[in-house]
Enzyme design. Sequence first.
Site, PDB file in Angstrom:
ATOM      1  N   ASN A  38       0.822  -1.220   0.000  1.00  0.00           N
ATOM      2  CA  ASN A  38       0.000   0.000   0.000  1.00  0.00           C
ATOM      3  C   ASN A  38       0.858   1.272   0.000  1.00  0.00           C
ATOM      4  O   ASN A  38       0.331   2.373   0.147  1.00  0.00           O
ATOM      5  CB  ASN A  38      -0.962   0.013   1.200  1.00  0.00           C
ATOM      6  CG  ASN A  38      -0.224   0.098   2.530  1.00  0.00           C
ATOM      7  OD1 ASN A  38       0.998   0.012   2.571  1.00  0.00           O
ATOM      8  ND2 ASN A  38      -0.970   0.276   3.603  1.00  0.00           N
ATOM      9  N   TYR A 151       5.007  -2.951  17.631  1.00  0.00           N
ATOM     10  CA  TYR A 151       5.747  -3.714  16.616  1.00  0.00           C
ATOM     11  C   TYR A 151       6.099  -5.100  17.161  1.00  0.00           C
ATOM     12  O   TYR A 151       5.822  -6.125  16.528  1.00  0.00           O
ATOM     13  CB  TYR A 151       7.004  -2.928  16.258  1.00  0.00           C
ATOM     14  CG  TYR A 151       7.889  -3.539  15.201  1.00  0.00           C
ATOM     15  CD1 TYR A 151       7.455  -3.654  13.882  1.00  0.00           C
ATOM     16  CD2 TYR A 151       9.185  -3.966  15.509  1.00  0.00           C
ATOM     17  CE1 TYR A 151       8.291  -4.191  12.901  1.00  0.00           C
ATOM     18  CE2 TYR A 151      10.023  -4.493  14.542  1.00  0.00           C
ATOM     19  CZ  TYR A 151       9.572  -4.600  13.240  1.00  0.00           C
ATOM     20  OH  TYR A 151      10.403  -5.124  12.268  1.00  0.00           O
TER      21      TYR A 151
HETATM   22  P1  NAD Z   1      10.136  -0.961   4.672  1.00  0.00           P
HETATM   23  O1  NAD Z   1       9.368   0.041   5.456  1.00  0.00           O
HETATM   24  O2  NAD Z   1      11.139  -0.476   3.689  1.00  0.00           O
HETATM   25  O3  NAD Z   1       9.154  -1.946   3.901  1.00  0.00           O
HETATM   26  C1  NAD Z   1       7.897  -2.303   4.395  1.00  0.00           C
HETATM   27  C2  NAD Z   1       6.926  -2.334   3.223  1.00  0.00           C
HETATM   28  O4  NAD Z   1       5.654  -2.785   3.685  1.00  0.00           O
HETATM   29  C3  NAD Z   1       6.698  -0.956   2.597  1.00  0.00           C
HETATM   30  O5  NAD Z   1       6.793  -1.030   1.197  1.00  0.00           O
HETATM   31  C4  NAD Z   1       5.288  -0.590   3.038  1.00  0.00           C
HETATM   32  O6  NAD Z   1       4.643   0.295   2.149  1.00  0.00           O
HETATM   33  C5  NAD Z   1       4.641  -1.962   3.116  1.00  0.00           C
HETATM   34  N1  NAD Z   1       3.468  -2.018   3.978  1.00  0.00           N
HETATM   35  C6  NAD Z   1       3.368  -1.664   5.287  1.00  0.00           C
HETATM   36  N2  NAD Z   1       2.125  -1.863   5.746  1.00  0.00           N
HETATM   37  C7  NAD Z   1       1.408  -2.393   4.703  1.00  0.00           C
HETATM   38  C8  NAD Z   1       0.075  -2.842   4.555  1.00  0.00           C
HETATM   39  N3  NAD Z   1      -0.806  -2.773   5.561  1.00  0.00           N
HETATM   40  N4  NAD Z   1      -0.302  -3.340   3.357  1.00  0.00           N
HETATM   41  C9  NAD Z   1       0.564  -3.413   2.313  1.00  0.00           C
HETATM   42  N5  NAD Z   1       1.845  -3.000   2.405  1.00  0.00           N
HETATM   43  C10 NAD Z   1       2.268  -2.499   3.593  1.00  0.00           C
HETATM   44  O7  NAD Z   1      10.835  -1.917   5.759  1.00  0.00           O
HETATM   45  P2  NAD Z   1      11.880  -3.115   5.558  1.00  0.00           P
HETATM   46  O8  NAD Z   1      13.098  -2.795   6.337  1.00  0.00           O
HETATM   47  O9  NAD Z   1      12.003  -3.471   4.137  1.00  0.00           O
HETATM   48  O10 NAD Z   1      11.128  -4.284   6.348  1.00  0.00           O
HETATM   49  C11 NAD Z   1      10.401  -5.287   5.659  1.00  0.00           C
HETATM   50  C12 NAD Z   1       9.970  -6.367   6.621  1.00  0.00           C
HETATM   51  O11 NAD Z   1      11.110  -6.947   7.252  1.00  0.00           O
HETATM   52  C13 NAD Z   1       9.058  -5.871   7.750  1.00  0.00           C
HETATM   53  O12 NAD Z   1       8.073  -6.844   8.004  1.00  0.00           O
HETATM   54  C14 NAD Z   1       9.991  -5.763   8.933  1.00  0.00           C
HETATM   55  O13 NAD Z   1       9.317  -5.950  10.155  1.00  0.00           O
HETATM   56  C15 NAD Z   1      10.977  -6.890   8.660  1.00  0.00           C
HETATM   57  N6  NAD Z   1      12.283  -6.637   9.310  1.00  0.00           N
HETATM   58  C16 NAD Z   1      13.177  -5.776   8.763  1.00  0.00           C
HETATM   59  C17 NAD Z   1      14.392  -5.568   9.415  1.00  0.00           C
HETATM   60  C18 NAD Z   1      15.462  -4.687   8.838  1.00  0.00           C
HETATM   61  O14 NAD Z   1      16.528  -4.567   9.457  1.00  0.00           O
HETATM   62  N7  NAD Z   1      15.316  -4.067   7.691  1.00  0.00           N
HETATM   63  C19 NAD Z   1      14.656  -6.199  10.630  1.00  0.00           C
HETATM   64  C20 NAD Z   1      13.683  -7.033  11.162  1.00  0.00           C
HETATM   65  C21 NAD Z   1      12.498  -7.275  10.493  1.00  0.00           C
END
Ligand code: NAD
Length: 319
Positions: A38, A151
Amino acid sequence: MRDTIMRRAVITGGAGFLGSHLCERLLAEGCRVVCVDNLITGKLANLAHLRDNEHFEFIEHDVSQPFEVAGEVDYVLHFASPASPIDYLELPIQTLKVGSLGTHNTLGLARAKSARYLLASTSEVYGDPLIHPQPESYWGNVNPVGPRGVYDEAKRFAEAMAMAYHRYHGLEVRIVCIFNTYGPRMRPRDGRVVPAFIQQSLTGEPLTVFGDGNQTRSFCYVDDLVEGIYRLLKSDESDPVNIGNPYEMTIREFAEEVLRLTGAKSELTFHPLPVDDPKTRQPDITRAREILGWEPKVALADGLAKTVDYFKGLLAASA
Ligand code: NAD
Ligand code: UDP
């Protein structure tokens, strides 16, 4: 899962930092990819290079609302969620919903399609850990009613829900517990420490160290993470698996490393530590080593150099 050559994956959150790299990897592995996002914290620019690929499809949708995907699906990878502390503190309800309702909806999709499900969990499920380094067997030390609880608890619920689908419905489930990962396509001002310090160094601003900077983190480069996730997806392991880089350092040491790599002369300024900010974090990756034959390969200096180049490119484009 179908026994065909060209598999089809649905990746939620595919327009974000990690999701966009995963879309790329699965396409490179010969999958068709449907990205559902989204755009609440992601952006289409992260997918610009994939949009003309005939095997790639983008659906703009909030996965906390029910949705259907027509046709066969072999994998569902649920990555949608605000992920930076600043984002999830600004979006507390959306974060709780995407970790709970979004997880339920995506599990339902996987079940309807007899697809394999992979959940993006996080080292935040261990909270402010009392065991160091953190193995998957550790149940964590989370404050459920603190600001980060939106979270942490959403992800803990998501893990419980995924395991319930596995045990009750026999769904094939994979759970990756991701430790701090960085690389190109992070937003310069998403508030996480890696983009914050790089952007501040490149623009001559002071580096904003929270607390005394003695808290520790262990940073993993995105290519290493994606390799670990891909191996987990292909494996038979249904228990959570930590993926991260065990190389641990204090935030103050990390600031010095960014200054060294960028050649910046910025000073360090000290600001209050956010509530419930974990004091230490380091993944125990024994399980990933044993089950996936995986370990990180990219040294911090090399990964940071690529990330710095990306941020320089963004600054040049906006000049
Ligand atoms: P990010 O914010 O770049 O990506 C998250 C994506 O999810 C975004 O594109 C956002 O628009 C989309 N999104 C959020 N809510 C939504 C919804 N309700 N419907 C549809 N799309 C939605 O963050 P990231 O770092 O790429 O993280 C991605 C995933 O990995 C997450 O679930 C996060 O919890 C997990 N994670 C990331 C890290 C890290 O270090 N980057 C560490 C632990 C966990
Ligand atoms: N941090 C910092 N300055 C910043 C951003 C973060 O000192 O500008 C600290 C933060 O307090 C935490 C660590 O860096 O101790 C990692 O923060 P990040 O938001 O990247 O991820 P977290 O591991 O806390 O989810």
